[in-house]
Motif scaffolding. Sequence first.
Motif, PDB file in Angstrom:
ATOM      1  N   ARG A  75       0.834  -1.211   0.000  1.00  0.00           N
ATOM      2  CA  ARG A  75       0.000   0.000   0.000  1.00  0.00           C
ATOM      3  C   ARG A  75       0.863   1.254   0.000  1.00  0.00           C
ATOM      4  O   ARG A  75       0.566   2.225  -0.698  1.00  0.00           O
ATOM      5  N   ALA A  76       1.943   1.238   0.798  1.00  0.00           N
ATOM      6  CA  ALA A  76       2.827   2.403   0.865  1.00  0.00           C
ATOM      7  C   ALA A  76       3.490   2.658  -0.482  1.00  0.00           C
ATOM      8  O   ALA A  76       3.572   3.801  -0.948  1.00  0.00           O
ATOM      9  N   THR A  78       2.402   1.739  -3.396  1.00  0.00           N
ATOM     10  CA  THR A  78       1.370   2.154  -4.350  1.00  0.00           C
ATOM     11  C   THR A  78       1.071   3.641  -4.209  1.00  0.00           C
ATOM     12  O   THR A  78       0.924   4.361  -5.207  1.00  0.00           O
ATOM     13  N   ARG A  79       1.012   4.126  -2.971  1.00  0.00           N
ATOM     14  CA  ARG A  79       0.726   5.548  -2.747  1.00  0.00           C
ATOM     15  C   ARG A  79       1.839   6.430  -3.305  1.00  0.00           C
ATOM     16  O   ARG A  79       1.580   7.502  -3.852  1.00  0.00           O
ATOM     17  N   MET A  82       1.391   6.568  -7.022  1.00  0.00           N
ATOM     18  CA  MET A  82       0.242   7.407  -7.371  1.00  0.00           C
ATOM     19  C   MET A  82       0.597   8.888  -7.285  1.00  0.00           C
ATOM     20  O   MET A  82       0.176   9.693  -8.124  1.00  0.00           O
ATOM     21  N   LEU A  83       1.400   9.251  -6.277  1.00  0.00           N
ATOM     22  CA  LEU A  83       1.822  10.647  -6.144  1.00  0.00           C
ATOM     23  C   LEU A  83       2.730  11.041  -7.305  1.00  0.00           C
ATOM     24  O   LEU A  83       2.587  12.130  -7.877  1.00  0.00           O
ATOM     25  N   ILE A  88      -2.664  11.396  -7.108  1.00  0.00           N
ATOM     26  CA  ILE A  88      -3.020  12.019  -5.833  1.00  0.00           C
ATOM     27  C   ILE A  88      -2.077  13.192  -5.611  1.00  0.00           C
ATOM     28  O   ILE A  88      -1.004  13.269  -6.218  1.00  0.00           O
ATOM     29  N   LEU A  91       0.423  13.063   0.390  1.00  0.00           N
ATOM     30  CA  LEU A  91       0.657  11.895   1.237  1.00  0.00           C
ATOM     31  C   LEU A  91       0.926  12.435   2.632  1.00  0.00           C
ATOM     32  O   LEU A  91       1.907  13.144   2.850  1.00  0.00           O
ATOM     33  N   GLY A  95       2.331   8.316   5.164  1.00  0.00           N
ATOM     34  CA  GLY A  95       1.786   7.628   4.003  1.00  0.00           C
ATOM     35  C   GLY A  95       2.822   6.906   3.177  1.00  0.00           C
ATOM     36  O   GLY A  95       2.488   6.162   2.272  1.00  0.00           O
ATOM     37  N   ALA A  96       4.110   7.121   3.467  1.00  0.00           N
ATOM     38  CA  ALA A  96       5.162   6.433   2.719  1.00  0.00           C
ATOM     39  C   ALA A  96       6.184   5.868   3.695  1.00  0.00           C
ATOM     40  O   ALA A  96       6.423   6.423   4.757  1.00  0.00           O
TER      41      ALA A  96
END
Length: 207
Positions: A75-76, A78-79, A82-83, A88, A91, A95-96
Amino acid sequence: MIEKSKGGRLREYTEAQAPQGIESVEARGDIADGATMKQAMRDELGVSPGSDAGILDAEVRRICQKRDQAMAKERAETRVLMLEKGEIDLLADFGARPQGALRLKNNPDANITTDGYGAIGSVVYLEMNLRRKPFDDLRVRKTLAYAIDTDFIANVLFSGQTKVGTGPIHSGNPFYSPDVPRYEIDLDKARALLDEAGLKPDAKPIS
């Protein structure tokens, strides 16, 4: 199909079947533990869960923890992707992972800041039960302080994206004070303190 050994008993489950049992339990909305796994293995997988519930319970915890860690990492990552792709814009609140933060720090299109998070930042620390031996002995607790390489943890494991703490209070907290005893890594002192506390190299392991 339920498989049985020549003696008519259910065959013992294999390590590969344990995750299947967890999936079966969670699919019906239950929490996976030793008891629910036993039922799933007998009724759905047709194998014997063994006689030691404690071993099965520990196996469930190990598998679930490993799975949750892998999912959190995914998940980390992926975020971060995405950034970078512009899917998105923000974060926040850890978030990372450290490696992801370092990657974003080197991205000219990303702005990394700790402003606003200092007082509530995450603190990683080691807790000891002072009611139990040998942690009721100050010398043993000091041994751990001298034996843990906090610089290695901060600079290597966390990719330099954290600070070495001096206690349980975050350095951004208004109640933080740097005026506390500090313990630089010193394995000779650690060994001497253990000897003084009566814990020799051949002593029973601490648990």
